[in-house]
Design an enzyme around this catalytic site. Structure first.
Site, PDB file in Angstrom:
ATOM      1  N   ASP A   1      -7.130  -1.931  -3.358  1.00 16.48           N
ATOM      2  CA  ASP A   1      -6.968  -2.618  -4.639  1.00 16.48           C
ATOM      3  C   ASP A   1      -6.055  -1.772  -5.513  1.00 16.48           C
ATOM      4  O   ASP A   1      -5.549  -0.744  -5.092  1.00 16.48           O
ATOM      5  CB  ASP A   1      -8.316  -2.898  -5.312  1.00 16.48           C
ATOM      6  CG  ASP A   1      -9.069  -1.622  -5.619  1.00 16.48           C
ATOM      7  OD1 ASP A   1     -10.283  -1.701  -5.822  1.00 16.48           O
ATOM      8  OD2 ASP A   1      -8.451  -0.533  -5.641  1.00 16.48           O
TER       9      ASP A   1
ATOM     10  N   CYS B   1      -5.907   2.211  -5.850  1.00 13.74           N
ATOM     11  CA  CYS B   1      -5.880   3.087  -4.674  1.00 13.74           C
ATOM     12  C   CYS B   1      -5.256   4.458  -4.907  1.00 13.74           C
ATOM     13  O   CYS B   1      -5.684   5.427  -4.296  1.00 13.74           O
ATOM     14  CB  CYS B   1      -5.247   2.401  -3.471  1.00 13.74           C
ATOM     15  SG  CYS B   1      -3.498   2.086  -3.670  1.00 13.74           S
TER      16      CYS B   1
ATOM     17  N   HIS C   1       0.772   1.704  -1.579  1.00 13.02           N
ATOM     18  CA  HIS C   1      -0.600   1.958  -1.169  1.00 13.02           C
ATOM     19  C   HIS C   1      -0.720   3.363  -0.612  1.00 13.02           C
ATOM     20  O   HIS C   1       0.164   3.830   0.098  1.00 13.02           O
ATOM     21  CB  HIS C   1      -1.037   0.954  -0.099  1.00 13.02           C
ATOM     22  CG  HIS C   1      -2.434   1.203   0.354  1.00 13.02           C
ATOM     23  ND1 HIS C   1      -3.533   0.828  -0.388  1.00 13.02           N
ATOM     24  CD2 HIS C   1      -2.913   1.847   1.437  1.00 13.02           C
ATOM     25  CE1 HIS C   1      -4.634   1.216   0.228  1.00 13.02           C
ATOM     26  NE2 HIS C   1      -4.288   1.821   1.340  1.00 13.02           N
TER      27      HIS C   1
END
Lengths: 124, 416
Positions: free
Chosen positions: B190, B193, B403
């Site tokens: 999400d 991160c 990410h």
């Protein structure tokens, strides 16, 4: 116990004499090492100083030669049969411990509990 | 001075100019196809949706596009359905993304195999894998924000199977990481991160409270800042909470206290295994976990205010601080809060310049393996890039600066 390259090292050490066990063609010691000057020291869970690139004992096989000799997980290996282990690559460390013609290795190790015990006894 | 600014601009502009890369276009198409699949992988963390969003963004090819484009999607866990629905209806979300996302209680995570020849539908191998995954998922792993360790090369083989240039770069990148780290832990994808990965790493190796946590005024921070800057009242709390006017200061104070409490208790644990267990436990507890991220965000705001004021008063500030406030959307701390910090965890993650801010706020050096930068000198980037000697170092991995995952364990452990 922080190590500054170029500065003399002072540490309280314990002598550990490991008699290797013959298993077929191999001589085993019964422990695992991690660390080395070519490795990333920040992931070492055993070192107090996260820049310490020394060789550490990461596992000790139960009942194996190392455990019998008194080696403990988290020990930092300073010397093997007189050879320095504080500034070696991982592979150099492995080689120094696994010489085929040596059945006994004498280690000098240091551990945090030792340091603390000595400090405490010095203060009393 | 110009030199370092150039370096910054060299890679500060990178994220927004990703759109220009042919590689991205290729990835964009295959990921778009991936999104149509309804793969059910409960309990599997993924960062694939992140790339999907980047892909959707690139269609606009606009380098001045700002945060509203980076819309992340959570992984498919039932309790996140509401969050997903709200994200889809979020005004900021580009229209394209809304279309792709399957909003259902079985929202799925999607694999990011870089294989543009791959069929739209699942093949036998994937169905098998899904069965295994569903069988293995236990309720205790269900909420784990940081997945258990997995061998890095195995992870790489699973994620990047094709022969596209991107896949090859990623594989080489992972191989390089594998020289130093044996395992990888996937981090819940999400928009928290980056905070999650950094905090997890910091706590996993914490042996003492950082000096800023030890300060006595630490808990007075919200009160002090609110009294000076009224606009902080518009701080956006965790999404689940309703806005309670006038109680923001208390709320944030609680989060700061929680941060200190957790940091203290974990740093006092001596054994590395027990310490890791305590971290794992904390990151399974959603309520507490998200409070900590809010605390971190607030600390980032505090640091930003300090830097801004220092600069105004003619004191020296690190270069990234100029870049932070050079953005149209954050020319001062108030704008930073409104347009960036308030969105972190909801509709956006951390931009690179904000990684610097995080590092400064925590007084940690964040070392990141940026895989898409393999074979450039930015492959391993340090935030800040001229770190203080005594700031501890935590290491993260990212494939795309969106990410973040966590590398674990000294690589070579040799059995003798």
């Amino acid at each position: 116990m922080s190590y500054v390259p170029g500065q003399p090292v002072t540490a309280v050490v314990q002598r550990i004499e490991i008699h290797k066990l013959r298993q077929g063609d191999n001589l085993i010691l019964g422990f695992s090492i991690g660390g080395g000057i070519d490795q990333d020291p920040t992931q070492n869970p055993f070192s107090e100083d996260k820049t310490d690139k020394g060789i550490y004992v990461t596992r000790v096989t139960e009942g194996g030669p190392a455990e019998v000799a008194g080696l403990q997980i988290g020990d930092k290996i300073m010397q093997v049969n007189g050879w320095d282990m504080t500034m070696v690559t991982h592979d150099q460390a492995r080689k120094r411990l696994t010489k085929r013609n040596e059945e006994v290795v004498r280690l000098l190790v240091t551990r945090q509990s030792l340091q603390k015990a000595v400090q405490q006894s010095m203060m009393s | 001075m110009t030199e370092s600014q150039d370096n910054f601009q060299g890679w500060m502009t990178e994220p927004t100019s990703l759109s220009a890369g042919a590689q991205q276009t290729q990835k964009q198409e295959s990921v778009a196809i991936q999104l149509m699949k309804h793969e059910k992988e409960v309990g599997v963390l993924s960062n694939e949706l992140v790339s999907a969003n980047t892909a959707a963004d690139q269609k606009e090819q606009s380098t001045s596009e700002i945060r509203k484009d980076y819309v992340y999607r959570s992984t498919g866990r039932p309790e996140e359905t509401d969050m997903l629905k709200s994200l889809v209806t979020d005004q900021d979300a580009p229209g394209n993304c809304g279309l792709y996302l399957p909003v259902s209680s079985n929202c799925s995570a999607i694999e990011s195999s870089e294989d543009s020849e791959e069929d739209m539908y699942r093949d036998a191998e994937e169905i098998e894998r899904e069965k295994i995954l569903l069988g293995e998922t236990s309720s205790s792993d269900y909420k784990l924000s940081v997945a258990p360790e997995m061998d890095i090369m195995e992870y790489c083989r699973k994620e990047w199977r094709g022969n596209t240039p991107v896949a090859k770069t990623m594989r080489k990148g992972y191989e390089a990481v594998a020289q130093k780290f044996a395992s990888i832990r996937r981090v819940r994808g999400d928009n928290y991160c980056a905070l999650r990965a950094t905090l997890f790493q910091a706590l996993s190796q914490a042996t003492q409270l950082p000096s800023w946590l030890q300060s006595e005024d630490f808990t007075m921070l919200p009160e002090n800042l609110l009294s000076k800057y009224d606009w902080i009242k518009q701080w956006q709390l965790k999404q689940n909470l309703g806005r309670r006017m006038g109680e923001i200061s208390d709320e944030i104070k609680e989060y700061l206290i929680l941060l200190r409490k957790k940091w203290k208790s974990i740093s006092e644990i001596k054994g590395p295994i027990e310490k890791q267990e305590a971290c794992d436990k904390l990151f399974k507890n959603e309520e507490e976990e998200y409070c900590l991220y809010e605390a971190l965000k607030f600390l980032m705001l505090n640091t930003a205010i300090e830097l801004y004021n220092d600069d105004k008063n003619g004191r020296r500030v690190p270069v990234f601080s100029w870049l932070l406030f050079a953005r149209d959307t954050s020319s001062n701390p108030c704008q930073l809060m409104h347009n960036h910090l308030n969105h972190i965890g909801h509709s956006g993650g951390l931009e690179q310049v904000e990684m610097f801010l995080l590092a400064y706020a925590l007084q940690y050096t964040i070392q990141v393996y940026r895989l898409y930068k393999y074979s450039t000198d930015e492959f391993i980037t340090l935030y800040p890039n001229d770190p203080e000697e005594n700031w501890p170092v935590v290491t993260l991995i990212t494939e795309d600066d969106r990410h973040y995952n966590i590398p674990v364990r000294m690589c070579q452990e040799t059995m003798l």
